[in-house]
Design an enzyme around this catalytic site. Structure first.
Site, PDB file in Angstrom:
ATOM      1  N   PHE A 152      -8.690  13.021 -19.274  1.00  0.00           N
ATOM      2  CA  PHE A 152      -8.389  12.114 -20.394  1.00  0.00           C
ATOM      3  C   PHE A 152      -9.059  10.751 -20.241  1.00  0.00           C
ATOM      4  CE2 PHE A 152      -5.243  10.384 -17.441  1.00  0.00           C
ATOM      5  CZ  PHE A 152      -5.283   9.034 -17.751  1.00  0.00           C
ATOM      6  N   CYS A 284     -11.393   6.678 -12.117  1.00  0.00           N
ATOM      7  CA  CYS A 284     -11.535   7.311 -10.792  1.00  0.00           C
ATOM      8  C   CYS A 284     -12.355   6.423  -9.875  1.00  0.00           C
ATOM      9  CB  CYS A 284     -12.179   8.677 -10.915  1.00  0.00           C
ATOM     10  SG  CYS A 284     -13.873   8.563 -11.437  1.00  0.00           S
TER      11      CYS A 284
END
Ligand code: NAD
Length: 501
Positions: A152, A284
């Site tokens: 997402f 990330c």
């Protein structure tokens, strides 16, 4: 109450309403309300899309690379033209502020720019005279139908990492985007079609585990490129490779920022604020762990950092003054807040507590204020696991070796940064640290598109990276031709390869 939309699959060049009768809810993270319903594919719907992709792929592969590149050039121009629309749509479903959404689209476009060079990238190698009258050459050919499964948190960039390179190489693509923010991937597929991509070559199939399992088990899908959390990445890698597929599966992260005593502390503070809290920490390559090295460095850092973090008020993703927006879902907000409680229970010092933050007028939105922990230690579960929220943890280290060991020994190995003015220390650190992407005075060291993206350890399963030449390698198979056109004296010689003579 926001008006609800239906989000369909995009198959064979057009919207394809789901037939499974299963739907996912897409929330507006600013308000907490459901804003759309997304179709969730059954295994049968997935198989139908693969059949269409399989039929469309050979003609696309036979289209010369220069023409395929022209579609990429056109697509890039169209995405730029629609940048505002795409960024608004992305913000509305993800919750990141519009400036971050534009960054999301832009970083993906850079991979499209890379893919525009595909004629050059696909050139093979040639050896003249490998033997008498013998030449050897190699070529890179597409795999056929490939699948891209995306998370997402970058609903534009990560799909573009994958489909940009895969399509340019001549493959057909099934994209299974995150069901949490599925609209932008569909718009990208529509724009690709407008750019001249033939119908059926690029299909978007929404879904959850059922669609992912169908991808992993389908014999006509030759490769799977996945990005998401580590447990799912490992599952995708294991099941996909057991079925004989080529799989690259990028997972979670917990990136460390090592702060040496000689670092420019004002720069460090600016960089940490942006990289730990930007996009609500849902990156990330965020920097959720700060490791000040040496006596006094942590205190100096905290003194400068605290006032800057206190100024960071989250706002609605549509607010141009907001630094960051809500997190993606209620479940994710609860998970982040439970990690904050875990940190407290484990004995870390919570200097700023972002729990319970309410934005006026958006009381049901998924907002979390910025949190800061000091005296976090490596034995704490809240340190060992990925939180993926606006939480920065300070782990104090005595020496650079101790700081490097923290990053090297952590289960994740996506990114790491060192802040210092000492070139030699930085060079040694970059060379020795057991992490895939390193920043030297760069807090979020996401490599440019013509280099390659990928972490180590539980941040990536498989042995190839995203984009750059690694991407081309992943989405093609190499064929080597040994040819002989004997003539004259050579024609009379026996053809023995290998030979001992
Ligand atoms: P996720 O693992 O929940 O979902 C990723 C994809 O897997 C989605 O398409 C989802 O539909 C699918 N999926 C979810 N559960 C599944 C299941 N049980 N079986 C099969 N498929 C399933 O990840 P997310 O929450 O969407 O994204 C955030 C995660 O992605 C974080 O861990 C983040 O660090 C990671 N991430 C990694 C990178 C990287 O390059 N290493 C980049 C971005 C995000």
């Amino acid at each position: 109450m926001t008006a609800q939309r239906d989000i369909h699959h995009f198959v064979n060049g057009k919207a394809s309403p789901g037939a499974s009768g299963r739907f996912g809810e897409v929330f507006d993270p600013n308000t907490g309300e459901v804003q759309a319903k997304v179709s969730l594919a059954s295994a049968k719907e997935l198989a139908d899309a693969v059949e269409i992709a399989k039929a469309a792929q050979p003609a696309w592969a036979a289209t010369n690379p220069q023409r395929r590149a022209r579609v990429m050039f056109k697509f890039k121009a169209l995405v730029e033209e629609h940048m505002d629309e795409l960024a608004r749509l992305l913000s509305a479903e993800h919750g990141k502020v519009v400036a971050d959404s534009k960054g999301d689209v832009q970083r993906g476009l850079e991979v499209i720019e890379f893919a525009c060079g595909i004629p050059h990238l696909l050139k093979g190698e040639y050896t003249e005279g490998a033997g008498p009258g013998i030449d050897v050459y190699s070529m890179r050919q597409p795999l056929g139908v490939i699948a891209a499964i995306t998370p997402f948190n970058f609903p534009a960039m990560i799909p573009m990492w994958m489909f940009g390179v895969a399509l340019a190489c001549g493959n057909a693509v099934i994209l299974k985007p995150s069901e949490k923010d599925p609209s932008v991937p569909v718009r990208l597929a529509e724009l690709m079609q407008q750019a001249g991509l033939p119908d059926g070559v690029f299909n978007v199939v929404h879904g959850d585990k059922e669609a992912v399992d169908a991808i992993l088990d389908h014999e006509d899908i030759k490769a799977v490129s996945f990005v998401g959390s580590s447990d799912i990445a490992h599952y995708v890698y294991s099941r996909g490779t057991a079925n004989g597929k080529r799989v690259q599966a990028m997972g979670g992260a917990k990136n460390h920022g090592v702060i040496m005593p000689d670092a420019d502390m004002d720069q460090v503070v600016r960089d940490l604020v942006g990289s730990a809290y930007g996009s609500a920490g849902e990156r990330c390559m965020a920097l959720p762990v700060a490791v000040p090295v040496g006596e006094g460095t942590a205190d100096k850092l905290i003194e400068k950092l605290m006032p800057e973090i206190e100024k960071l008020v989250p706002g609605a993703s549509t607010d141009p003054d907001a630094i960051y927006g809500p997190v993606v879902s209620k479940a994710h907000k609860e998970k982040v807040e439970s990690y904050i409680q875990m940190g407290v229970d484990e004995g870390a010092d919570l200097l700023l507590d972002g729990r319970g933050f309410k934005l006026q007028g958006h009381e049901n939105g998924f907002f979390i204020g910025p949190s800061l922990f000091d005296n976090v230690t490596p034995d704490m579960t809240s340190y060992q696991e990925e939180i993926f929220g606006p939480v920065l943890q300070i782990v104090r280290a005595d020496e650079l070796e101790d700081a490097a060991a923290l990053a090297s020994n952590h289960q994740y190995g996506n990114g790491v940064a060192i802040f210092t003015r000492n070139g030699l220390a930085a060079r040694e650190f970059a060379s020795k640290v057991n992490v895939g992407m390193v920043g030297v005075n760069v807090p979020i060291p996401v490599p440019v598109a013509y280099h390659t993206f990928g972490g180590w350890k539980r941040s990536a399963f498989g042995d190839s990276n995203q984009h750059g030449f690694e991407g081309v390698r992943f989405f093609t198979k190499i064929k080597t031709v040994t040819q002989r056109w004997p003539s004259g004296e050579v024609a009379d010689q026996a053809f023995i390869i290998p030979t001992m003579q």
